[in-house]
Design a protein around this motif. Structure first.
Motif, PDB file in Angstrom:
ATOM      1  N   ASN A   1       0.863  -1.187   0.000  1.00  0.00           N
ATOM      2  CA  ASN A   1       0.000   0.000   0.000  1.00  0.00           C
ATOM      3  C   ASN A   1       0.892   1.227   0.000  1.00  0.00           C
ATOM      4  N   LEU A   2       0.620   2.149  -0.907  1.00  0.00           N
ATOM      5  CA  LEU A   2       1.456   3.342  -1.026  1.00  0.00           C
ATOM      6  C   LEU A   2       0.641   4.462  -1.656  1.00  0.00           C
ATOM      7  N   LYS A   3       0.746   5.648  -1.084  1.00  0.00           N
ATOM      8  CA  LYS A   3       0.072   6.823  -1.638  1.00  0.00           C
ATOM      9  C   LYS A   3       1.125   7.902  -1.887  1.00  0.00           C
ATOM     10  N   VAL A   4       1.127   8.414  -3.124  1.00  0.00           N
ATOM     11  CA  VAL A   4       2.061   9.459  -3.530  1.00  0.00           C
ATOM     12  C   VAL A   4       1.264  10.736  -3.766  1.00  0.00           C
ATOM     13  N   GLY A   5       1.545  11.763  -2.979  1.00  0.00           N
ATOM     14  CA  GLY A   5       0.819  13.015  -3.076  1.00  0.00           C
ATOM     15  C   GLY A   5       1.153  13.803  -4.328  1.00  0.00           C
ATOM     16  N   ARG A   6       0.371  14.848  -4.595  1.00  0.00           N
ATOM     17  CA  ARG A   6       0.581  15.682  -5.771  1.00  0.00           C
ATOM     18  C   ARG A   6       1.978  16.309  -5.753  1.00  0.00           C
ATOM     19  N   GLY A   7       2.719  16.068  -6.841  1.00  0.00           N
ATOM     20  CA  GLY A   7       4.033  16.659  -6.992  1.00  0.00           C
ATOM     21  C   GLY A   7       5.070  16.157  -6.015  1.00  0.00           C
ATOM     22  N   GLU A   8       4.887  14.973  -5.472  1.00  0.00           N
ATOM     23  CA  GLU A   8       5.807  14.441  -4.475  1.00  0.00           C
ATOM     24  C   GLU A   8       6.923  13.634  -5.136  1.00  0.00           C
ATOM     25  N   PHE A   9       8.121  13.736  -4.573  1.00  0.00           N
ATOM     26  CA  PHE A   9       9.263  12.940  -5.026  1.00  0.00           C
ATOM     27  C   PHE A   9       9.431  11.799  -4.028  1.00  0.00           C
ATOM     28  N   VAL A  10       9.168  10.575  -4.472  1.00  0.00           N
ATOM     29  CA  VAL A  10       9.256   9.396  -3.613  1.00  0.00           C
ATOM     30  C   VAL A  10      10.332   8.463  -4.154  1.00  0.00           C
ATOM     31  N   ALA A  11      11.249   8.073  -3.308  1.00  0.00           N
ATOM     32  CA  ALA A  11      12.290   7.120  -3.677  1.00  0.00           C
ATOM     33  C   ALA A  11      11.980   5.773  -3.044  1.00  0.00           C
ATOM     34  N   ILE A  12      12.129   4.708  -3.834  1.00  0.00           N
ATOM     35  CA  ILE A  12      11.927   3.345  -3.348  1.00  0.00           C
ATOM     36  C   ILE A  12      13.269   2.636  -3.382  1.00  0.00           C
ATOM     37  N   MET A  13      13.682   2.124  -2.240  1.00  0.00           N
ATOM     38  CA  MET A  13      14.986   1.477  -2.171  1.00  0.00           C
ATOM     39  C   MET A  13      14.902   0.174  -1.379  1.00  0.00           C
ATOM     40  N   GLY A  14      15.934  -0.619  -1.524  1.00  0.00           N
ATOM     41  CA  GLY A  14      15.987  -1.913  -0.851  1.00  0.00           C
ATOM     42  C   GLY A  14      17.041  -2.774  -1.507  1.00  0.00           C
ATOM     43  N   PRO A  15      17.378  -3.906  -0.920  1.00  0.00           N
ATOM     44  CA  PRO A  15      18.408  -4.784  -1.503  1.00  0.00           C
ATOM     45  C   PRO A  15      17.923  -5.434  -2.785  1.00  0.00           C
TER      46      PRO A  15
ATOM     47  N   TYR B   1      11.129   7.102  -7.865  1.00  0.00           N
ATOM     48  CA  TYR B   1      12.521   6.851  -8.209  1.00  0.00           C
ATOM     49  C   TYR B   1      13.000   5.587  -7.504  1.00  0.00           C
ATOM     50  N   VAL B   2      13.312   4.568  -8.277  1.00  0.00           N
ATOM     51  CA  VAL B   2      13.821   3.318  -7.710  1.00  0.00           C
ATOM     52  C   VAL B   2      15.335   3.324  -7.743  1.00  0.00           C
ATOM     53  N   THR B   3      15.953   3.005  -6.617  1.00  0.00           N
ATOM     54  CA  THR B   3      17.404   3.006  -6.539  1.00  0.00           C
ATOM     55  C   THR B   3      17.863   2.064  -5.427  1.00  0.00           C
ATOM     56  N   HIS B   4      19.109   1.614  -5.533  1.00  0.00           N
ATOM     57  CA  HIS B   4      19.752   0.897  -4.428  1.00  0.00           C
ATOM     58  C   HIS B   4      20.708   1.820  -3.698  1.00  0.00           C
ATOM     59  N   ASN B   5      20.839   3.058  -4.206  1.00  0.00           N
ATOM     60  CA  ASN B   5      21.801   4.010  -3.674  1.00  0.00           C
ATOM     61  C   ASN B   5      21.142   4.893  -2.618  1.00  0.00           C
TER      62      ASN B   5
END
Length: 359
Positions: free
Chosen positions: A27-41, A193-197
């Motif tokens: 479950n994930l909600k991204v607001g208007r104009g939000e920058f969300v990064a998703i990270m993990g191994p 934005y998906v990253t491992h960094n």
């Protein structure tokens, strides 16, 4: 007034590949104009989740909404999302202008309209002087800008980015982080934005999502996640944290006394768990000090120096506590201590946090 719907909302998104659950009830909600990064191994499900958002994968179950519209079954070419690939996926036989314009050619557009959109996007991404160049004539950073411009020229509602800076050298990567953030804020568009960094995620995102084994472990702002990890996995994955397992021994006014294998630790906490609860004390390596802090209830750890690394502006010291627990301390000064000699390290109760754990 009724607030506008979120740019993106995921409700119980699950993806199975035969018996393997790649994404588990996210479950994930991204607001208007939000920058969300998703990270993990590697293998945590972050890229699969991004592909579901883009429409390149179909969720086994759950719903996906873009600005209140259910797009769970909408094909990729009809979605108002665009994906910037890790390898850019540019066309080497076309020049920069044609690459940027490619997305517009999939639907009828007036040539003057296309030219105007390409010019505007080139100005936004700093490519105005390169429109006539072929892709092979560009640097890595310029190629990344072309991929970004090509995705943005179609005016999507959400931009999805799959590790777009991973192929760049360290110096250029830092510059492009600033450029991405500038463009995102100028457009007011949601970026996912998906990253491992970790450095990329923490330097650009409004909120960071940490995933593990297909599930979300924590969603928070960068500073809050760094200072107050909510699970043991996040504490180990994010930053350079020291973890001490123990049990709540006593509760005071705004503090908890935790009994650990190496001794007792004071932690400042407003709402501590009951006495006897198994917990993990988390202390960032750069919150440890080689001299007393002077704080009330100050913690002192007796240790043995096992290793050190000189880093110029900071130095990393690897210590062993009496029970064998490994501790990292990051300080600016060079300590006059030799390997295998005794050393003390200190931290204030307010520099520690608690999460529930096992002993």
């Amino acid at each position: 007034m009724t607030p506008p719907p979120a740019d993106l909302e995921l409700l119980s998104i699950t993806k199975r590949f035969s018996d393997f659950v790649a994404v588990d009830s996210v479950n994930l909600k991204v607001g208007r104009g939000e920058f969300v990064a998703i990270m993990g191994p590697s293998g945590c499900g972050k890229t699969t989740l991004l592909r579901i958002m883009a429409g390149l994968e179909t969720a086994t179950s759950g719903q996906l909404y873009v600005r209140g519209n259910d797009v769970s079954d909408v094909p990729v070419n009809l979605r108002s999302t665009r994906l910037v690939w890790q390898n850019y996926a540019l066309f080497p036989h076309l020049d920069v202008a044609a690459n940027i314009a490619f997305g517009l050619t999939l639907k009828p557009h007036d040539k003057a309209v296309v030219a105007g959109k390409v010019k505007a996007m080139a100005e936004l991404t700093g490519l105005s002087d390169f429109l006539g160049r072929k892709i092979g004539q560009l640097s890595g950073g310029q190629k990344q800008r072309v991929a970004l411009a090509r995705a943005l020229v179609t005016e999507p509602e959400i931009l999805l980015l799959d590790e777009p800076l991973s192929a760049l050298d360290a110096h250029l990567r830092i510059r492009m982080q600033g450029e991405l953030r500038r463009i995102q804020q100028q457009l007011g568009m949601a970026f996912i934005y998906v990253t491992h960094n970790q450095i990329e995620a923490f330097s650009m995102a409004d909120r960071v999502v940490v995933m593990n084994k297909g599930r979300i472990e924590q969603i928070d702002g960068p500073e809050e996640m760094y200072a107050r990890p909510k699970t043991e996995f996040v504490a180990r994955f994010v930053g350079t944290n020291n973890l001490f397992s123990g049990r709540i021994q006593a509760i005071g006014s705004g503090t908890a006394l935790v009994h650990c294998a190496h001794g007792q630790v004071n932690v400042a906490i407003d709402d501590p768990p009951p006495v006897g609860t198994a917990v993990v004390v988390v202390v960032q390596a750069d919150r440890l000090s080689s001299t007393p802090t002077g704080a009330s209830g100050e913690n002192r750890l007796e240790a043995t120096l096992r290793g050190r690394e000189y880093g110029g502006s900071h130095n990393v010291y690897l210590l062993d506590l009496i029970d064998g627990t490994e501790v990292k301390m990051i300080v600016q000064q060079v300590l006059p201590v030799e390997i295998n000699q005794s050393v003390s390290t200190y931290f204030a109760p307010s520099d520690a946090s608690l999460i529930r754990g096992t002993v």
